[in-house]
Design a protein around this motif. Structure first.
Motif, mmCIF file in Angstrom:
data_model
loop_
_atom_site.group_PDB
_atom_site.id
_atom_site.type_symbol
_atom_site.label_atom_id
_atom_site.label_comp_id
_atom_site.label_asym_id
_atom_site.label_seq_id
_atom_site.Cartn_x
_atom_site.Cartn_y
_atom_site.Cartn_z
ATOM 1 N N THR A 93 0.861 -1.175 0.000
ATOM 2 C CA THR A 93 0.000 0.000 0.000
ATOM 3 C C THR A 93 0.899 1.227 0.000
ATOM 4 O O THR A 93 2.126 1.114 -0.028
ATOM 5 N N TYR A 94 0.301 2.400 0.029
ATOM 6 C CA TYR A 94 1.065 3.652 0.020
ATOM 7 C C TYR A 94 0.755 4.470 1.268
ATOM 8 O O TYR A 94 -0.379 4.483 1.741
ATOM 9 N N THR A 95 1.771 5.161 1.774
ATOM 10 C CA THR A 95 1.595 6.136 2.849
ATOM 11 C C THR A 95 2.339 7.406 2.441
ATOM 12 O O THR A 95 3.338 7.348 1.722
ATOM 13 N N MET A 96 1.834 8.530 2.895
ATOM 14 C CA MET A 96 2.480 9.800 2.537
ATOM 15 C C MET A 96 3.846 9.922 3.202
ATOM 16 O O MET A 96 4.028 9.521 4.343
ATOM 17 N N VAL A 97 4.773 10.491 2.461
ATOM 18 C CA VAL A 97 6.131 10.695 2.953
ATOM 19 C C VAL A 97 6.133 11.773 4.034
ATOM 20 O O VAL A 97 6.655 11.582 5.123
#
Length: 133
Positions: A93-97
């Motif tokens: 999945t993706y998470t904000m940097v």
């Protein structure tokens, strides 16, 4: 590969536009994370939080779909990849940097997310909590 979708990627129409090979498998919960909205785009993000849940969708995607998602999610500038195990299988999945403060999403974006909650038959109470309503 397996992909955990949340936010606008829950919307089945949006996912098919972004990832033509994607197949919705089922709804799942990501434990010890919470949903929020942030950045100048007021987009969905997830962040670690004990005893919290992010309802989402498990999709099977191809390598070319992953590359398209990387572009859409502005990887690795805006989002980074996060991997977890689900029943012994690796899921991405993706998470904000950059973790910025909460920003209420635009009405258009929120409507796309709401449609995704309907598409995946997810409990909206978690979305309402994330919106701090």
């Amino acid at each position: 590969m397996l992909y955990f979708a949340y936010g606008s990627n829950l919307n089945h129409f949006q996912m098919k536009r972004r990832c033509k090979d994607s197949i919705f498998l089922k709804k799942i919960n990501l434990k010890d994370f919470r949903l929020t909205f942030r950045s100048k785009y007021r987009a969905a993000d997830i962040e670690p939080k004990k005893n919290s849940i992010v309802p989402g969708a498990l999709f099977e995607i191809s390598k070319s779909d992953e590359k398209k998602l990387d572009v859409y999610e502005d990887f690795p500038i805006l989002y980074k990849k996060y991997y977890f195990n689900y029943h012994g299988k690796k899921v991405m999945t993706y998470t904000m940097v950059k973790k910025t403060p909460f920003k209420f999403p635009t009405e258009r974006y929120l409507n796309v997310v709401k449609r995704g909650y309907l598409d995946c038959k997810l409990d909206k109470k978690f979305l309402i909590k994330a919106l701090k309503i």
